[in-house]
Design a protein around this motif. Structure first.
Motif, PDB file in Angstrom:
ATOM      1  N   TYR A 274       0.843  -1.201   0.000  1.00 34.22           N
ATOM      2  CA  TYR A 274       0.000   0.000   0.000  1.00 34.22           C
ATOM      3  C   TYR A 274       0.877   1.249   0.000  1.00 34.22           C
ATOM      4  O   TYR A 274       0.690   2.159  -0.809  1.00 34.22           O
ATOM      5  CB  TYR A 274      -0.907  -0.037   1.233  1.00 34.22           C
ATOM      6  CG  TYR A 274      -1.555   1.281   1.584  1.00 34.22           C
ATOM      7  CD1 TYR A 274      -2.605   1.787   0.831  1.00 34.22           C
ATOM      8  CD2 TYR A 274      -1.100   2.012   2.677  1.00 34.22           C
ATOM      9  CE1 TYR A 274      -3.193   3.004   1.151  1.00 34.22           C
ATOM     10  CE2 TYR A 274      -1.680   3.225   3.009  1.00 34.22           C
ATOM     11  CZ  TYR A 274      -2.721   3.717   2.235  1.00 34.22           C
ATOM     12  OH  TYR A 274      -3.293   4.910   2.556  1.00 34.22           O
ATOM     13  N   GLU A 277       2.500   1.789  -3.387  1.00 28.66           N
ATOM     14  CA  GLU A 277       1.580   2.272  -4.433  1.00 28.66           C
ATOM     15  C   GLU A 277       1.125   3.710  -4.189  1.00 28.66           C
ATOM     16  O   GLU A 277       0.872   4.449  -5.131  1.00 28.66           O
ATOM     17  CB  GLU A 277       0.374   1.330  -4.559  1.00 28.66           C
ATOM     18  CG  GLU A 277       0.784  -0.030  -5.085  1.00 28.66           C
ATOM     19  CD  GLU A 277      -0.370  -0.831  -5.651  1.00 28.66           C
ATOM     20  OE1 GLU A 277      -1.528  -0.366  -5.597  1.00 28.66           O
ATOM     21  OE2 GLU A 277      -0.107  -1.935  -6.168  1.00 28.66           O
ATOM     22  N   TYR A 283      -1.879   3.773  -6.718  1.00 27.12           N
ATOM     23  CA  TYR A 283      -3.143   3.659  -5.977  1.00 27.12           C
ATOM     24  C   TYR A 283      -3.539   5.043  -5.502  1.00 27.12           C
ATOM     25  O   TYR A 283      -2.684   5.768  -4.997  1.00 27.12           O
ATOM     26  CB  TYR A 283      -3.048   2.718  -4.781  1.00 27.12           C
ATOM     27  CG  TYR A 283      -4.329   2.760  -3.976  1.00 27.12           C
ATOM     28  CD1 TYR A 283      -5.422   2.002  -4.352  1.00 27.12           C
ATOM     29  CD2 TYR A 283      -4.464   3.638  -2.901  1.00 27.12           C
ATOM     30  CE1 TYR A 283      -6.618   2.099  -3.666  1.00 27.12           C
ATOM     31  CE2 TYR A 283      -5.659   3.743  -2.213  1.00 27.12           C
ATOM     32  CZ  TYR A 283      -6.736   2.966  -2.592  1.00 27.12           C
ATOM     33  OH  TYR A 283      -7.921   3.065  -1.920  1.00 27.12           O
ATOM     34  N   PRO A 284      -4.796   5.474  -5.633  1.00 28.87           N
ATOM     35  CA  PRO A 284      -5.900   4.737  -6.277  1.00 28.87           C
ATOM     36  C   PRO A 284      -5.905   4.942  -7.786  1.00 28.87           C
ATOM     37  O   PRO A 284      -5.412   5.955  -8.287  1.00 28.87           O
ATOM     38  CB  PRO A 284      -7.131   5.402  -5.655  1.00 28.87           C
ATOM     39  CG  PRO A 284      -6.695   6.787  -5.288  1.00 28.87           C
ATOM     40  CD  PRO A 284      -5.239   6.721  -4.986  1.00 28.87           C
ATOM     41  N   GLU A 285      -6.481   3.947  -8.505  1.00 31.31           N
ATOM     42  CA  GLU A 285      -6.652   4.090  -9.951  1.00 31.31           C
ATOM     43  C   GLU A 285      -7.952   4.859 -10.186  1.00 31.31           C
ATOM     44  O   GLU A 285      -8.953   4.618  -9.493  1.00 31.31           O
ATOM     45  CB  GLU A 285      -6.762   2.716 -10.610  1.00 31.31           C
ATOM     46  CG  GLU A 285      -5.439   1.967 -10.628  1.00 31.31           C
ATOM     47  CD  GLU A 285      -5.629   0.531 -11.090  1.00 31.31           C
ATOM     48  OE1 GLU A 285      -6.418   0.317 -12.045  1.00 31.31           O
ATOM     49  OE2 GLU A 285      -5.027  -0.364 -10.488  1.00 31.31           O
ATOM     50  N   HIS A 289     -11.084   2.748  -8.581  1.00 36.07           N
ATOM     51  CA  HIS A 289     -11.346   3.108  -7.178  1.00 36.07           C
ATOM     52  C   HIS A 289     -11.992   4.482  -7.001  1.00 36.07           C
ATOM     53  O   HIS A 289     -12.163   4.938  -5.882  1.00 36.07           O
ATOM     54  CB  HIS A 289     -10.023   3.079  -6.391  1.00 36.07           C
ATOM     55  CG  HIS A 289      -9.258   1.810  -6.551  1.00 36.07           C
ATOM     56  ND1 HIS A 289      -8.021   1.754  -7.169  1.00 36.07           N
ATOM     57  CD2 HIS A 289      -9.563   0.532  -6.218  1.00 36.07           C
ATOM     58  CE1 HIS A 289      -7.599   0.513  -7.185  1.00 36.07           C
ATOM     59  NE2 HIS A 289      -8.516  -0.256  -6.620  1.00 36.07           N
TER      60      HIS A 289
END
Ligand code: KIV
Length: 306
Positions: A274, A277, A283-285, A289
């Motif tokens: 996490y 990313e 993250y987040p895409e 998301h």
């Protein structure tokens, strides 16, 4: 009044309808039945809503809210530091997560030693406020009057002998018990006295296998072993130990612990991924998301703020 799956419901209330969706809870009679059929009894500790739910969904027979949670979930030095109110908070949390197993709560250190009346008051709070179905307490012949007063109030009691962690100061540590004739005899006599006082089962902690086997064969209530070998009527482990929640696989643990999962490493790995990313912005895409806003709403919004 109608009876559904062994539970009684009074007619004229909306509970009758919802009761069809209720999960049926394990009782001390189910434990007795398993024992009479020589079926091993499973018991696991839980310390909060989530771990209570794990026990429920794994169909564990007895969910113990053990005071070991003081160490494994709260980071205290020993089980003696936790206060009754802190402990009760955890019992409430587990009971909200598990509607299926028989829920037994420990009497924590300081909540029962002073008098049978103090023990009964504490037990009633665990049942009434914590929604436990029974209590466990550590000790032998000396706590027989206490056990009798709790049983007399209609509260199932589980005994706990051998290594009794709340007494680690007088035992000079967390050590194997019952390895001398005198100590083995004391544990045996304690078990007989607890049975006579009315306990529905007894935890045997950290005693030689053979001693646990002999005691189990002489009792008419089930024994639940932890570090007491394979010949008890059931087994108990602390969930944090058996799921590997508190440290890497190679962290030091008691000989009797078998680790069935690797939560700690999975958790740290997940958190590292996490962080990675978040750091590299993968993250987040946006689509996977995120939430979309309608074009016209966006346009209007932009107009308003310009
Ligand atoms: O507190 C606890 O978790 C216990 C078990 C080890 C039996 O008493």
């Amino acid at each position: 009044m109608i009876k559904l799956g062994g539970r009684r419901f009074f007619s004229g209330t909306t509970r009758i309808c919802s009761s069809f969706h209720e999960i049926q809870r394990f009782t001390i009679n189910d434990i007795r039945e398993k024992f009479s059929k020589s079926q091993p009894i499973s018991m696991v500790t839980a310390h909060d809503f989530i771990t209570g739910k794990f026990c429920q969904d794994a169909n564990i027979d007895i969910n113990l809210v053990g005071d070991s949670l003081a160490m494994v979930a709260l980071g205290y030095e020993d089980t003696n530091e936790i206060t009754f109110d802190e402990f009760l908070f955890h019992v409430k949390s587990v009971s909200r997560g598990n509607s299926k197993s028989l829920l037994i709560a420990d009497l924590p250190f300081g909540s029962y030693e002073i008098s049978p009346q103090q023990a009964l008051t504490s037990s009633i709070r665990l049942i009434k406020e914590g929604r436990a179905q029974g209590i466990k307490l550590e000790g032998g012949e000396e706590i027989v009057p206490t056990i009798k007063s709790i049983v007399k109030a209609g509260i199932p009691v589980m005994g706990h002998v051998g290594l009794t962690p709340q007494r680690h100061n007088s035992l000079s540590g967390f050590k194997l018990q019952g390895n001398t004739v005198e100590s083995a005899l004391r544990i045996y006599n304690d078990c007989m006295a607890l049975q006579k006082a009315g306990v529905f089962s007894i935890v045997l902690e950290c005693i030689p296998n053979k001693l646990a086997e002999i005691i189990t064969s002489k009792l008419s209530v089930p024994t639940i072993g932890i570090g007491a070998g394979p010949y008890c009527s059931g087994q108990v482990l602390v969930m944090a130990d058996l799921l590997g929640m508190n440290g890497p696989v190679d962290a030091k643990k008691s000989k009797f612990v078998k680790q069935y999962s690797n939560f700690y490493e999975l958790a740290v790995k997940g958190l590292e991924s996490y962080k990675h990313e978040v750091s590299n912005r993968s993250y987040p895409e946006s689509d996977a998301h995120g939430y979309k806003i309608k074009k016209d709403v966006l346009q209007e919004f932009r107009k308003m703020i310009e």
